[in-house]
Design a protein around this motif. Structure first.
Motif, PDB file in Angstrom:
ATOM      1  N   GLU A 232       0.723  -1.221  -0.349  1.00  0.00           N
ATOM      2  CA  GLU A 232       0.085   0.287   0.088  1.00  0.00           C
ATOM      3  C   GLU A 232       0.658   1.316  -0.049  1.00  0.00           C
ATOM      4  O   GLU A 232       0.404   2.265  -0.512  1.00  0.00           O
ATOM      5  CB  GLU A 232      -1.230   0.000   1.532  1.00  0.00           C
ATOM      6  CG  GLU A 232      -1.797  -0.756   1.080  1.00  0.00           C
ATOM      7  CD  GLU A 232      -2.988  -1.047   3.206  1.00  0.00           C
ATOM      8  OE1 GLU A 232      -3.190  -1.875   2.562  1.00  0.00           O
ATOM      9  OE2 GLU A 232      -2.448  -0.444   3.479  1.00  0.00           O
TER      10      GLU A 232
ATOM     11  N   PHE B  95       0.666   6.154   2.560  1.00  0.00           N
ATOM     12  CA  PHE B  95      -0.381   7.488   2.575  1.00  0.00           C
ATOM     13  C   PHE B  95      -1.204   7.892   3.339  1.00  0.00           C
ATOM     14  O   PHE B  95      -2.322   6.777   3.316  1.00  0.00           O
ATOM     15  CB  PHE B  95      -0.487   7.314   0.727  1.00  0.00           C
ATOM     16  CG  PHE B  95       0.557   7.151  -0.079  1.00  0.00           C
ATOM     17  CD1 PHE B  95       1.207   7.965  -0.539  1.00  0.00           C
ATOM     18  CD2 PHE B  95       1.288   6.183  -0.698  1.00  0.00           C
ATOM     19  CE1 PHE B  95       2.474   7.404  -1.788  1.00  0.00           C
ATOM     20  CE2 PHE B  95       2.084   5.835  -1.329  1.00  0.00           C
ATOM     21  CZ  PHE B  95       2.570   6.827  -1.614  1.00  0.00           C
ATOM     22  N   ASN B  96      -1.778   8.295   4.412  1.00  0.00           N
ATOM     23  CA  ASN B  96      -2.501   8.751   4.216  1.00  0.00           C
ATOM     24  C   ASN B  96      -2.651   7.831   6.119  1.00  0.00           C
ATOM     25  O   ASN B  96      -3.804   7.586   6.309  1.00  0.00           O
ATOM     26  CB  ASN B  96      -4.573   8.548   3.808  1.00  0.00           C
ATOM     27  CG  ASN B  96      -4.259  10.290   3.185  1.00  0.00           C
ATOM     28  OD1 ASN B  96      -3.224  10.953   3.459  1.00  0.00           O
ATOM     29  ND2 ASN B  96      -4.719   9.822   1.906  1.00  0.00           N
TER      30      ASN B  96
ATOM     31  N   ASN C  81       2.887   0.859  -4.265  1.00  0.00           N
ATOM     32  CA  ASN C  81       2.188   2.411  -4.602  1.00  0.00           C
ATOM     33  C   ASN C  81       0.206   1.532  -4.955  1.00  0.00           C
ATOM     34  O   ASN C  81      -0.123   2.633  -5.002  1.00  0.00           O
ATOM     35  CB  ASN C  81       1.977   2.956  -5.620  1.00  0.00           C
ATOM     36  CG  ASN C  81       1.688   4.530  -5.906  1.00  0.00           C
ATOM     37  OD1 ASN C  81       1.145   5.095  -5.269  1.00  0.00           O
ATOM     38  ND2 ASN C  81       1.198   4.741  -7.323  1.00  0.00           N
TER      39      ASN C  81
ATOM     40  N   TYR D 278      -2.384   1.905  -1.969  1.00  0.00           N
ATOM     41  CA  TYR D 278      -3.357   2.561  -2.294  1.00  0.00           C
ATOM     42  C   TYR D 278      -4.138   4.081  -3.652  1.00  0.00           C
ATOM     43  O   TYR D 278      -5.302   3.830  -3.477  1.00  0.00           O
ATOM     44  CB  TYR D 278      -2.459   3.572  -0.691  1.00  0.00           C
ATOM     45  CG  TYR D 278      -3.037   3.984  -0.141  1.00  0.00           C
ATOM     46  CD1 TYR D 278      -4.401   4.065   0.912  1.00  0.00           C
ATOM     47  CD2 TYR D 278      -3.874   6.062  -0.740  1.00  0.00           C
ATOM     48  CE1 TYR D 278      -5.044   4.799   1.040  1.00  0.00           C
ATOM     49  CE2 TYR D 278      -4.599   6.695  -0.082  1.00  0.00           C
ATOM     50  CZ  TYR D 278      -4.900   6.808   1.188  1.00  0.00           C
ATOM     51  OH  TYR D 278      -6.177   7.016   1.169  1.00  0.00           O
ATOM     52  N   ASN D 279      -3.343   4.238  -4.248  1.00  0.00           N
ATOM     53  CA  ASN D 279      -3.194   4.953  -4.913  1.00  0.00           C
ATOM     54  C   ASN D 279      -3.353   4.393  -6.239  1.00  0.00           C
ATOM     55  O   ASN D 279      -4.048   4.517  -7.519  1.00  0.00           O
ATOM     56  CB  ASN D 279      -2.333   6.326  -5.292  1.00  0.00           C
ATOM     57  CG  ASN D 279      -2.119   6.706  -4.237  1.00  0.00           C
ATOM     58  OD1 ASN D 279      -2.533   7.111  -3.973  1.00  0.00           O
ATOM     59  ND2 ASN D 279      -0.311   6.637  -3.702  1.00  0.00           N
ATOM     60  N   SER D 280      -3.341   3.416  -6.697  1.00  0.00           N
ATOM     61  CA  SER D 280      -3.448   2.579  -8.027  1.00  0.00           C
ATOM     62  C   SER D 280      -4.217   1.103  -7.753  1.00  0.00           C
ATOM     63  O   SER D 280      -4.410   0.223  -8.666  1.00  0.00           O
ATOM     64  CB  SER D 280      -1.590   2.331  -8.430  1.00  0.00           C
ATOM     65  OG  SER D 280      -1.085   1.247  -7.998  1.00  0.00           O
TER      66      SER D 280
ATOM     67  N   PHE E 238     -10.602   3.409   2.140  1.00  0.00           N
ATOM     68  CA  PHE E 238      -9.851   2.647   1.275  1.00  0.00           C
ATOM     69  C   PHE E 238      -9.970   0.829   1.000  1.00  0.00           C
ATOM     70  O   PHE E 238     -10.099   0.291  -0.777  1.00  0.00           O
ATOM     71  CB  PHE E 238      -8.481   2.787   1.491  1.00  0.00           C
ATOM     72  CG  PHE E 238      -7.381   1.914   1.107  1.00  0.00           C
ATOM     73  CD1 PHE E 238      -6.816   3.172  -0.265  1.00  0.00           C
ATOM     74  CD2 PHE E 238      -6.793   1.071   2.047  1.00  0.00           C
ATOM     75  CE1 PHE E 238      -6.506   1.568  -1.681  1.00  0.00           C
ATOM     76  CE2 PHE E 238      -6.005   0.577   1.056  1.00  0.00           C
ATOM     77  CZ  PHE E 238      -5.986   0.664  -0.484  1.00  0.00           C
TER      78      PHE E 238
END
Length: 463
Positions: free
Chosen positions: A22, A25-26, A55, A57-59, A100
Motif C-alpha cells: 500500500e 499514504f494517509n 503504490n 493505495y493509489n493504484s 480505502f
C-alpha cells in the motif's frame, strides 16, 4: 494440452499484504516496521522502506484489473491495523482507512475476484509494543480481538473469507529468537508466551466471528507457513530431533488452530525447561472451542534436521534449537538468491499430513513462490521478463499438489506470492516474486512471462 485438471471452482490467485504493497499514504499510526525503518534504515536493502512500495493505495483499481487480466479468481491482502484504527483502545476508526478498504473490496468483487482478507501480517502497531510489550501482553490479545470485530462489522457483508494471522511462527522467530524482526530480542521464554498469546488472539477473533453471526455465509481460517521437518537419517536420534523441530516450528500454531490443543510432547518439554507459557483454564478453553474453518498453507522450503552436534551454551537463555541442528543435505537444489532449498515434493507431503492427521480439513496453498534478484537482466526486446525459472518452479509444485488432490487431499486453491513485485521487509526489493514486474522509480507495471503462462493455467483450470 491440459494433462492435470484441478477441481471445479479451484482458487487460482495471488497474495500480498497491506504493509508490503500500500505505501504509507494517509496512514496515521506506525507499525513495528515503519518504526524500525525510521531508526535503522541501513538495515533495509538499498535503504528502501515501506513509504511507497508498489503504490497500491493509489493504484488499486489498475492493479486489480491487472490481477484480473492474469485470469486470477481470488486475491489475498490484509487490513492494516495502523491504517484502519485511529485509537487502538477506543476502536475509533480512521474514516480514510475504512473508505480505502471498502473500495478495494468493491473493486475485487466488481472484477469477479474473491477477496481473502487477513487481519495481521507482521504489522503490530508500535504503540502497542511500546506501551504493553506487544504479543507478550494479554491485554493486546483483547485489543486485537476488538480490531478484528471492527473489521467484521465494517466488511463482512462482502468479505466471506477471513484470515486471523499470517505466518505467526515468523513473529515468534523474528522478534524473539533469531533477530530478523524488530525488536530483535533473544528470549525463548518470551517467545513461548508470545506464541500462546497469538494463538489466544486468533481464537478470540474466531469466537467473535461465530458468536456474532458473521460465520453465516462466511469462513475464517489462519495462514501457517509449514516447513516439513525431514530427518537426516532414520536413526532414533535424528528422528527425535526432527520430531521436536516439527512440533515447535509447524505444530505450535497448526495444532491449536485445527485441533484446539497444543502438541502434548511440546508442552511437556516446555514445562521441563521451565519456559511454559502462562495461560488460564478459561484461555485454554477459548483456544479449544474456537477452531478454524480452513487453513492457508505457505510453503517455500523444507527443514532438514539432524541430532544436536553443536555445543549448547547453558549460560544463555533457552532456545528451541537446544534439541537439534539444521542439516545441509548434500546435493540439495537451491534458490541461491534467497538461500532456500527448492523441494516441490514437500507440498505433497504437507497435503497428505493434513489429510491423514488433521481430519482432512479444507485448505489451500496461500503462498508459494520464488524470489530472484536482478530480474531485469531477463527482460527481452519486447519488454517482457522471461522468468522461465518461475514457471518451472510453479509447475513442479502444482504437479505434486495435483497428485495429492487425486489421492484425497482437500485442497481448494493455489496462490502465488505475489501478484505484483512487493516490498519484502528488510530485503525490500532485493528479490522479486511477482507475476507482474514493478519499476520502482516509475511505478510502471508489466506482466512477466509467468503471468502470461498463468493466464492459460487458470483458463484451462490445469497444467
Amino acid at each position: 494440452m491440459v494433462e492435470k485438471k484441478f477441481p471445479e471452482n479451484f482458487w487460482w490467485g495471488a497474495a500480498t499484504s497491506g504493509p508490503q504493497c500500500e505505501g504509507s499514504f494517509n496512514k496515521k499510526n506506525k507499525n513495528v516496521f515503519d518504526y524500525w525503518f525510521e531508526i535503522e534504515p541501513e538495515v533495509f536493502f538499498n535503504g528502501v522502506g515501506p513509504s511507497i512500495t508498489s503504490n497500491f493505495y493509489n493504484s488499486y483499481e489498475e492493479d486489480i484489473k491487472l490481477i484480473k487480466q492474469l485470469g486470477l479468481n481470488s486475491f489475498r491482502t490484509s487490513i492494516q491495523w495502523t491504517r484502519l484504527i485511529k485509537d487502538f483502545e477506543t476502536l475509533e476508526v480512521n474514516k480514510d482507512g475504512a473508505e480505502f478498504y471498502n473500495k478495494v473490496i468493491d473493486e475485487c468483487l466488481k472484477n469477479n475476484i474473491i477477496p481473502i482478507i487477513c487481519l495481521h501480517h507482521f504489522d503490530l502497531p508500535i504503540e502497542l509494543y511500546d506501551k504493553y510489550g506487544g504479543w507478550e501482553s494479554k491485554f493486546v490479545t483483547d485489543l486485537y480481538a476488538g480490531f478484528a470485530e471492527k473489521c467484521f462489522e465494517l466488511f463482512s457483508d462482502r468479505v466471506k473469507h477471513w484470515i486471523t494471522f499470517n505466518e505467526p511462527i515468523v513473529i515468534v522467530e523474528g522478534q524473539y529468537l533469531y533477530q530478523f524482526h524488530y525488536p530483535k530480542i533473544i528470549d525463548g521464554k518470551k517467545a513461548v508466551q508470545a506464541a500462546f498469546n497469538i494463538n489466544l488472539s486468533s481464537a478470540k477473533a474466531i469466537k467473535i466471528f461465530k458468536d456474532k453471526g458473521y460465520s453465516k455465509g462466511g469462513k475464517i481460517g489462519i495462514v501457517v507457513n509449514l516447513t516439513p521437518s525431514y530427518a537426516r537419517s532414520n536413526s532414533e536420534e535424528d528422528e527425535k530431533a526432527s520430531f521436536i523441530a516439527d512440533m515447535f516450528f509447524n505444530r505450535l500454531f497448526l495444532d491449536p488452530a485445527v485441533r484446539g490443543e497444543f502438541p502434548k510432547g511440546l508442552t511437556e518439554l516446555l514445562k521441563e525447561e521451565q519456559v511454559i507459557w502462562q495461560g488460564t483454564q478459561e484461555e485454554i478453553d477459548i483456544i479449544k472451542n474456537n477452531r478454524v474453518d480452513f487453513v492457508g498453507v505457505n510453503y517455500y522450503q523444507p527443514r532438514r534436521i539432524k541430532a544436536k552436534e553443536s555445543t549448547v551454551d547453558t549460560s544463555q537463555p533457552w532456545m528451541p534449537d537446544k534439541y537439534f541442528d539444521n542439516y545441509e543435505m548434500p546435493g540439495r537444489r537451491m534458490n541461491i538468491y534467497r538461500g532456500w532449498e527448492i523441494y516441490p515434493k514437500g507440498i505433497y507431503d504437507i497435503a497428505i499430513n493434513l489429510r491423514d492427521n488433521y481430519d482432512n480439513i479444507p485448505w489451500y496453498i496461500s503462498e508459494n513462490g520464488m524470489g530472484v534478484e536482478g530480474e531485469e537482466r531477463f527482460r527481452n526486446s519486447e519488454g517482457i521478463i522471461e522468468d522461465d525459472y518461475r514457471i518451472d518452479f510453479i509447475k513442479e509444485h502444482l504437479e505434486y499438489l495435483h497428485k495429492a488432490i487425486e489421492e484425497g487431499a482437500n485442497c481448494f486453491g493455489y496462490h502465488l506470492w505475489t501478484p505484483i513485485d512487493c516490498w519484502s521487509w528488510c530485503n525490500a526489493y532485493k528479490n522479486r516474486y511477482g507475476y507482474i514486474s514493478l519499476d520502482l522509480d516509475t511505478q510502471n507495471k508489466t506482466i512477466k512471462k509467468s503471468g502470461y503462462w498463468m493466464m492459460e493455467v487458470s483458463k484451462n483450470n490445469g497444467v
